[in-house]
Design a protein around this motif. Structure first.
Motif, mmCIF file in Angstrom:
data_model
loop_
_atom_site.group_PDB
_atom_site.id
_atom_site.type_symbol
_atom_site.label_atom_id
_atom_site.label_comp_id
_atom_site.label_asym_id
_atom_site.label_seq_id
_atom_site.Cartn_x
_atom_site.Cartn_y
_atom_site.Cartn_z
ATOM 1 N N ILE B 211 0.773 -1.105 -0.087
ATOM 2 C CA ILE B 211 -0.005 0.178 -0.034
ATOM 3 C C ILE B 211 0.899 1.181 0.025
ATOM 4 C CG2 ILE B 211 -1.635 1.456 1.476
ATOM 5 C CD1 ILE B 211 -2.764 -1.451 2.354
ATOM 6 N N SER B 212 1.972 1.152 1.003
ATOM 7 C CA SER B 212 2.685 2.398 1.129
ATOM 8 C C SER B 212 3.554 2.819 -0.115
ATOM 9 C CB SER B 212 3.651 2.259 2.460
ATOM 10 O OG SER B 212 4.553 2.982 2.447
ATOM 11 N N SER B 213 3.983 1.710 -0.872
ATOM 12 C CA SER B 213 4.873 1.708 -2.149
ATOM 13 C C SER B 213 4.086 2.158 -3.143
ATOM 14 C CB SER B 213 5.627 0.401 -2.052
ATOM 15 O OG SER B 213 6.388 -0.150 -1.232
ATOM 16 N N LEU B 214 2.969 1.832 -3.144
ATOM 17 C CA LEU B 214 1.836 2.302 -4.348
ATOM 18 C C LEU B 214 1.724 3.974 -4.380
ATOM 19 C CD1 LEU B 214 0.540 0.987 -6.748
ATOM 20 C CD2 LEU B 214 -1.642 1.503 -5.540
ATOM 21 N N TYR B 215 1.438 4.136 -2.963
ATOM 22 C CA TYR B 215 0.900 5.649 -2.728
ATOM 23 C C TYR B 215 2.461 6.566 -2.729
ATOM 24 C CZ TYR B 215 -1.429 9.362 -0.604
ATOM 25 O OH TYR B 215 -2.159 10.583 -0.304
ATOM 26 N N HIS B 216 3.503 5.961 -2.486
ATOM 27 C CA HIS B 216 4.813 6.932 -2.365
ATOM 28 C C HIS B 216 5.771 6.315 -3.410
ATOM 29 C CE1 HIS B 216 3.446 8.809 1.250
ATOM 30 N NE2 HIS B 216 3.551 7.591 1.884
ATOM 31 N N ALA B 217 5.203 6.052 -4.545
ATOM 32 C CA ALA B 217 5.956 5.356 -5.759
ATOM 33 C C ALA B 217 7.000 6.439 -6.245
ATOM 34 C CB ALA B 217 5.132 4.855 -6.824
ATOM 35 N N ARG B 218 6.643 7.718 -6.268
ATOM 36 C CA ARG B 218 7.719 8.844 -6.835
ATOM 37 C C ARG B 218 8.790 8.724 -5.928
ATOM 38 N NH1 ARG B 218 5.436 13.818 -9.499
ATOM 39 N NH2 ARG B 218 5.221 11.991 -11.041
ATOM 40 N N ARG B 219 8.346 8.946 -4.608
ATOM 41 C CA ARG B 219 9.483 9.305 -3.451
ATOM 42 C C ARG B 219 10.399 8.110 -3.333
ATOM 43 N NH1 ARG B 219 7.750 9.279 2.458
ATOM 44 N NH2 ARG B 219 6.087 10.917 2.187
ATOM 45 N N ARG B 220 9.681 6.762 -3.609
ATOM 46 C CA ARG B 220 10.639 5.479 -3.709
ATOM 47 C C ARG B 220 11.553 5.398 -4.861
ATOM 48 N NH1 ARG B 220 8.293 4.908 0.534
ATOM 49 N NH2 ARG B 220 7.192 3.422 1.578
ATOM 50 N N SER B 221 11.029 6.128 -5.858
ATOM 51 C CA SER B 221 11.956 6.075 -7.024
ATOM 52 C C SER B 221 13.212 7.134 -6.934
ATOM 53 C CB SER B 221 11.326 6.214 -8.408
ATOM 54 O OG SER B 221 10.981 7.421 -8.799
ATOM 55 N N ALA B 249 8.384 2.980 -13.253
ATOM 56 C CA ALA B 249 7.364 2.495 -14.149
ATOM 57 C C ALA B 249 5.949 2.643 -13.193
ATOM 58 C CB ALA B 249 7.604 1.096 -14.533
ATOM 59 N N LEU B 250 6.252 2.342 -11.862
ATOM 60 C CA LEU B 250 5.027 2.336 -11.138
ATOM 61 C C LEU B 250 4.465 3.735 -10.834
ATOM 62 C CD1 LEU B 250 3.079 0.577 -9.324
ATOM 63 C CD2 LEU B 250 4.595 1.103 -7.222
ATOM 64 N N ASP B 251 5.414 4.816 -10.885
ATOM 65 C CA ASP B 251 4.998 5.799 -10.626
ATOM 66 C C ASP B 251 4.339 6.591 -11.733
ATOM 67 O OD1 ASP B 251 5.208 8.824 -9.501
ATOM 68 O OD2 ASP B 251 6.796 9.146 -10.700
ATOM 69 N N LYS B 252 4.864 6.043 -12.997
ATOM 70 C CA LYS B 252 4.125 6.688 -14.233
ATOM 71 C C LYS B 252 2.828 6.291 -14.444
ATOM 72 C CE LYS B 252 7.522 7.256 -17.859
ATOM 73 N NZ LYS B 252 8.402 6.727 -19.081
ATOM 74 N N LYS B 253 2.474 4.988 -13.958
ATOM 75 C CA LYS B 253 1.274 4.187 -14.088
ATOM 76 C C LYS B 253 0.338 4.771 -13.108
ATOM 77 C CE LYS B 253 -0.657 -0.282 -14.491
ATOM 78 N NZ LYS B 253 -0.178 -1.682 -14.824
#
Lengths: 272, 272
Positions: B211-221, B249-253
């Motif tokens: 959940i957290s990685s999906l929501y913070h995808a940009r920060r993670r990248s 890729a997740l952040d783009k999506k």
């Protein structure tokens, strides 16, 4: 109950020893096998057969436990069998379906081992799907731990493959990040701070994963090849492809590893 | 004790609220910040400054808590400070050293947050290294949880980066393999069988990570970009590079994700 093994490596010999202890008659074909395998089979007093056809004619259940690359070849060579045929190999759903179609239909089982045969012996968890999964699970009466999960071949392997994608990826992550930490002289600190969030069993399981993955790098890369083959039909499996590449490179690097490392420090020394 | 924050996002505002509750005077510069940030700072009654120079002149400790890409820019703009300067940003050892050299030497701290500020508030674990790490840890008298790990800037960030390489890689593996399982209709089974070997807390922590990685995808990248920058100086970090690509890729999506998913099923729906 009579059981025949195709292949007599770690998985087959461990299950054979356990089943014989429960009164099962165990057969295998030793033609063309290594001296080490023949000696092992003889020391267990397994009944020898001159070929797999002959063996299949004598037993109630044939278990195929070979390397992923041999799974289809072995099934094609065997052809139709009268008893039950279970494919225990670490292969993708497509591969197992192709192999099972060569030996029959209603009498076949897609069986997937979850966990370590070495640690758990005959009691290792096996999930099974396919037409003969219920009959196959009669081996539970002889000490095995088989859980039938559905009627379709491919279901059990798919679950195993996706579980592998995760667990083997974790092993690759551990090796990559902790070896980098070791090179920077901070491996103990990194392990300590990861443990603080991952829970009490983390350090031990991390060490066991790193040791085992280094020692079995080739097998890991073969298994990851099957995982990537399965996942690529849907999307580009970026993490699993990296895990495959990681284990391929690792296998090249440690190809001549003769002894299993005793601890994490020995793992790092092998990687240097 | 007087503390000034550069940046006033989730990390800074959470620590500010906690420190003020312990009697610390907190300052920040609100010029050019969003209405939301200004309102938040005002509601907490943080003391406003017209610029970071002015603020640095007033406080004992300056804390930089901005995005990874701003860490050096902010330090360069600030220049030498008289008090203590701590860089709390998720950046590589090279980046933090470059930033700290711009504001001083003996008076600087490489501070790295381990864990979730949102969950742990002022008590979140922070490891610190550098000339002023000991003085910085005086904030423990005001409720913080700082552990001094060494005298050299870069040590704390290196540990954090390598811990990130592992934990963010695990999140990417979970998202990739469980989404593939979801597409095949076997996500519950895969999660169940992974849990059997990973231990009792696995399902909950896996859900929270996804959940957290999906929501913070940009920060993670962004954070993985720093990890890869650090690791690439030694070898080719195959797993970490894949993690970076995965989160890009997740952040783009999911770029327009407005609400945090409530459970794993909502994560899968966002990925479809």
């Amino acid at each position: 109950m009579k059981v025949g093994f195709i292949g007599f490596g770690e998985v087959a010999s461990t299950l054979a020893r356990g089943l014989m202890g429960e009164g099962v008659e165990v057969y295998t074909c030793l033609e063309g096998r290594s001296t080490r395998t023949r000696d092992l089979a003889r020391s267990l007093a397994v009944q020898p057969c001159s070929n797999n056809h002959e063996m299949a004619g004598k037993v109630d259940i044939v278990l195929s436990a070979v390397t992923p690359s041999q799974a289809i070849f072995i099934a094609r060579e065997l052809g139709n069998v009268n008893g039950i045929y279970a494919d225990l190999n670490n292969v993708s759903p497509l591969t197992v379906k192709e192999a099972l179609e060569m030996v029959g239909k209603a009498n076949t089982v897609d069986a997937a081992i979850l966990g370590s045969v070495r640690k758990n012996g005959l009691k290792v968890k096996i999930i099974a799907s396919g037409g003969a999964a219920e009959e196959f699970s009669q081996l539970n009466d002889y000490g095995m731990n088989i859980e039938v999960i559905g009627p379709d071949p491919g279901q059990a392997s798919a679950i195993k493959m996706l579980r592998s994608a995760y667990t083997k990826g974790v092993s690759a992550l551990l090796l990559e990040s902790l070896y980098a930490a070791y090179q920077m002289g901070i491996d103990e600190e990194v392990l300590k701070y990861i443990s603080q969030t991952e829970g009490p069993g983390f350090q031990e399981s991390a060490a066991s994963r790193m040791i085992s993955s280094l020692y079995h790098a080739r097998r890991r890369s073969e298994e990851m090849g099957e995982v990537v083959k399965m996942l690529s039909t849907e999307t580009e499996p970026c993490m699993s492809r990296a895990t495959l590449e990681f284990f391929k490179a690792l296998d090249k690097k440690v190809a001549k590893l003769e002894k299993k490392p005793a601890n994490i420090h020995q793992v790092f020394l092998e990687l240097e």
